[in-house]
Design a protein around this motif. Structure first.
Motif, PDB file in Angstrom:
ATOM      1  N   GLU A 216       0.986  -1.127   0.008  1.00  0.00           N
ATOM      2  CA  GLU A 216      -0.098   0.145  -0.031  1.00  0.00           C
ATOM      3  C   GLU A 216       1.027   1.322   0.035  1.00  0.00           C
ATOM      4  OE1 GLU A 216      -3.164   2.501  -0.277  1.00  0.00           O
ATOM      5  OE2 GLU A 216      -3.081   0.335  -0.636  1.00  0.00           O
ATOM      6  N   SER A 217       1.970   1.201   0.638  1.00  0.00           N
ATOM      7  CA  SER A 217       2.996   2.416   0.689  1.00  0.00           C
ATOM      8  C   SER A 217       3.458   2.759  -0.758  1.00  0.00           C
ATOM      9  CB  SER A 217       3.922   2.320   1.752  1.00  0.00           C
ATOM     10  OG  SER A 217       4.824   1.153   1.258  1.00  0.00           O
ATOM     11  N   LEU A 218       3.472   1.667  -1.527  1.00  0.00           N
ATOM     12  CA  LEU A 218       4.132   1.833  -2.730  1.00  0.00           C
ATOM     13  C   LEU A 218       3.140   2.668  -3.711  1.00  0.00           C
ATOM     14  CD1 LEU A 218       5.930   1.991  -5.117  1.00  0.00           C
ATOM     15  CD2 LEU A 218       5.209  -0.556  -5.554  1.00  0.00           C
ATOM     16  N   ALA A 219       1.779   2.143  -3.512  1.00  0.00           N
ATOM     17  CA  ALA A 219       0.539   2.545  -3.993  1.00  0.00           C
ATOM     18  C   ALA A 219       0.468   4.077  -3.626  1.00  0.00           C
ATOM     19  CB  ALA A 219      -0.471   1.802  -3.811  1.00  0.00           C
ATOM     20  N   GLN A 220       0.574   4.341  -2.440  1.00  0.00           N
ATOM     21  CA  GLN A 220       0.437   5.910  -2.105  1.00  0.00           C
ATOM     22  C   GLN A 220       1.389   6.752  -2.732  1.00  0.00           C
ATOM     23  OE1 GLN A 220      -2.221   7.247  -0.422  1.00  0.00           O
ATOM     24  NE2 GLN A 220      -3.228   5.382  -0.695  1.00  0.00           N
ATOM     25  N   MET A 221       2.692   6.285  -2.692  1.00  0.00           N
ATOM     26  CA  MET A 221       3.840   6.922  -3.262  1.00  0.00           C
ATOM     27  C   MET A 221       3.610   7.241  -4.825  1.00  0.00           C
ATOM     28  SD  MET A 221       6.977   5.298  -1.425  1.00  0.00           S
ATOM     29  CE  MET A 221       8.538   6.229  -2.437  1.00  0.00           C
ATOM     30  N   LEU A 222       3.029   6.346  -5.569  1.00  0.00           N
ATOM     31  CA  LEU A 222       2.916   6.342  -7.247  1.00  0.00           C
ATOM     32  C   LEU A 222       1.682   7.523  -7.249  1.00  0.00           C
ATOM     33  CD1 LEU A 222       3.371   2.791  -8.117  1.00  0.00           C
ATOM     34  CD2 LEU A 222       4.602   4.881  -8.851  1.00  0.00           C
ATOM     35  N   TRP A 223       0.526   7.234  -6.462  1.00  0.00           N
ATOM     36  CA  TRP A 223      -0.697   8.170  -6.657  1.00  0.00           C
ATOM     37  C   TRP A 223      -0.221   9.694  -6.230  1.00  0.00           C
ATOM     38  CZ3 TRP A 223      -3.646   3.778  -3.932  1.00  0.00           C
ATOM     39  CH2 TRP A 223      -4.155   2.767  -4.925  1.00  0.00           C
TER      40      TRP A 223
ATOM     41  N   SER B  97       1.700  11.169 -14.353  1.00  0.00           N
ATOM     42  CA  SER B  97       0.399  11.221 -14.943  1.00  0.00           C
ATOM     43  C   SER B  97      -0.486  10.045 -14.987  1.00  0.00           C
ATOM     44  CB  SER B  97       0.353  11.806 -16.492  1.00  0.00           C
ATOM     45  OG  SER B  97       0.843  13.072 -16.416  1.00  0.00           O
ATOM     46  N   GLY B  98       0.169   8.889 -15.576  1.00  0.00           N
ATOM     47  CA  GLY B  98      -0.451   7.656 -15.455  1.00  0.00           C
ATOM     48  C   GLY B  98      -1.555   7.725 -16.871  1.00  0.00           C
ATOM     49  N   LEU B  99      -2.269   6.668 -16.657  1.00  0.00           N
ATOM     50  CA  LEU B  99      -3.238   6.733 -17.980  1.00  0.00           C
ATOM     51  C   LEU B  99      -4.461   7.284 -17.597  1.00  0.00           C
ATOM     52  CD1 LEU B  99      -3.689   4.782 -20.538  1.00  0.00           C
ATOM     53  CD2 LEU B  99      -4.577   2.897 -19.109  1.00  0.00           C
ATOM     54  N   GLN B 100      -4.788   8.147 -18.649  1.00  0.00           N
ATOM     55  CA  GLN B 100      -5.932   9.027 -18.608  1.00  0.00           C
ATOM     56  C   GLN B 100      -7.120   8.387 -19.202  1.00  0.00           C
ATOM     57  OE1 GLN B 100      -5.925  11.991 -16.691  1.00  0.00           O
ATOM     58  NE2 GLN B 100      -3.810  11.570 -16.364  1.00  0.00           N
ATOM     59  N   ILE B 101      -8.102   8.135 -18.526  1.00  0.00           N
ATOM     60  CA  ILE B 101      -9.244   7.430 -19.217  1.00  0.00           C
ATOM     61  C   ILE B 101     -10.360   8.421 -19.357  1.00  0.00           C
ATOM     62  CG2 ILE B 101     -11.009   5.526 -18.951  1.00  0.00           C
ATOM     63  CD1 ILE B 101      -9.001   4.259 -16.926  1.00  0.00           C
TER      64      ILE B 101
ATOM     65  N   VAL C 258     -13.405   9.630 -16.871  1.00  0.00           N
ATOM     66  CA  VAL C 258     -13.050   9.419 -15.570  1.00  0.00           C
ATOM     67  C   VAL C 258     -12.089  10.407 -14.901  1.00  0.00           C
ATOM     68  CG1 VAL C 258     -11.893   7.695 -14.119  1.00  0.00           C
ATOM     69  CG2 VAL C 258     -13.203   7.013 -15.944  1.00  0.00           C
ATOM     70  N   ALA C 259     -12.325  11.048 -13.906  1.00  0.00           N
ATOM     71  CA  ALA C 259     -11.886  11.977 -13.357  1.00  0.00           C
ATOM     72  C   ALA C 259     -10.234  11.807 -12.932  1.00  0.00           C
ATOM     73  CB  ALA C 259     -12.370  12.853 -12.085  1.00  0.00           C
ATOM     74  N   GLU C 260     -10.321  10.267 -12.221  1.00  0.00           N
ATOM     75  CA  GLU C 260      -8.926   9.979 -11.749  1.00  0.00           C
ATOM     76  C   GLU C 260      -7.974   9.331 -12.777  1.00  0.00           C
ATOM     77  OE1 GLU C 260      -8.572   8.699  -7.905  1.00  0.00           O
ATOM     78  OE2 GLU C 260     -10.123   9.944  -7.086  1.00  0.00           O
ATOM     79  N   HIS C 261      -7.010   9.649 -12.583  1.00  0.00           N
ATOM     80  CA  HIS C 261      -5.893   8.896 -13.750  1.00  0.00           C
ATOM     81  C   HIS C 261      -5.853   7.127 -13.155  1.00  0.00           C
ATOM     82  CE1 HIS C 261      -3.153  10.735 -10.762  1.00  0.00           C
ATOM     83  NE2 HIS C 261      -2.393   9.750 -10.962  1.00  0.00           N
ATOM     84  N   LEU C 262      -5.541   6.426 -14.006  1.00  0.00           N
ATOM     85  CA  LEU C 262      -4.970   5.126 -13.609  1.00  0.00           C
ATOM     86  C   LEU C 262      -3.269   4.995 -13.691  1.00  0.00           C
ATOM     87  CD1 LEU C 262      -5.574   2.107 -12.875  1.00  0.00           C
ATOM     88  CD2 LEU C 262      -5.753   1.498 -15.291  1.00  0.00           C
ATOM     89  N   ILE C 263      -2.680   4.897 -12.385  1.00  0.00           N
ATOM     90  CA  ILE C 263      -1.453   5.060 -12.241  1.00  0.00           C
ATOM     91  C   ILE C 263      -0.812   3.594 -11.983  1.00  0.00           C
ATOM     92  CG2 ILE C 263      -1.231   5.546  -9.776  1.00  0.00           C
ATOM     93  CD1 ILE C 263       1.078   7.352 -12.045  1.00  0.00           C
TER      94      ILE C 263
END
Length: 125
Positions: free
Chosen positions: A50-57, A62-66, A69-74
């Motif tokens: 979870e700590s890695l996920a939080q660091m990435l978010w 930018s990640g993947l913009q869909i 969808v307001a949030e990006h997929l990182i």
């Protein structure tokens, strides 16, 4: 703290065996990681990752913009598989710095030989 001690007690001096080609190895003590097949293993790994996920978010990636969808997929995380999505202007060096920092602080290691990059889109990127 009580939870941590309980989990430590469950794993203290834990032993396992390996079955290879139908032959069972001698029992050996598990020193790192979690036991494969143990019902708690997935939950413990989720806590650790979870700590890695939080660091990435929280990063500048930018990640993947869909569309729509307001949030990006990182990132997607499933069992011990991690997929990270980068947009053409995201810095691979920034990603490596995040991964290095997480590995250093968590004691985890990425298996570089099992790491692949899958480009999507036009060849320019």
């Amino acid at each position: 703290m009580h939870f941590t001690r309980t989990v430590q007690a469950l794993y203290h001096e834990a032993e396992t065996v390996v079955i290879l080609n139908g032959k069972v190895s001698k029992p050996f003590t598990v020193r790192r990681g979690v036991c494969q097949g143990d019902p708690l293993s997935c939950l413990i790994f989720n806590l650790a990752i979870e700590s890695l996920a939080q660091m990435l978010w929280k990063s500048e990636l930018s990640g993947l913009q869909i569309e729509g969808v307001a949030e990006h997929l990182i990132t997607t995380l499933f069992a011990d598989d991690t997929t990270i999505y980068l947009l053409q202007f995201d810095s691979f060096q920034d990603l490596n710095e995040i991964l290095d920092k997480w590995c250093q602080s968590s004691g985890a290691k990425f298996n570089v030989q099992k790491t692949i990059i899958v480009p999507v889109g036009v060849q320019t990127y």
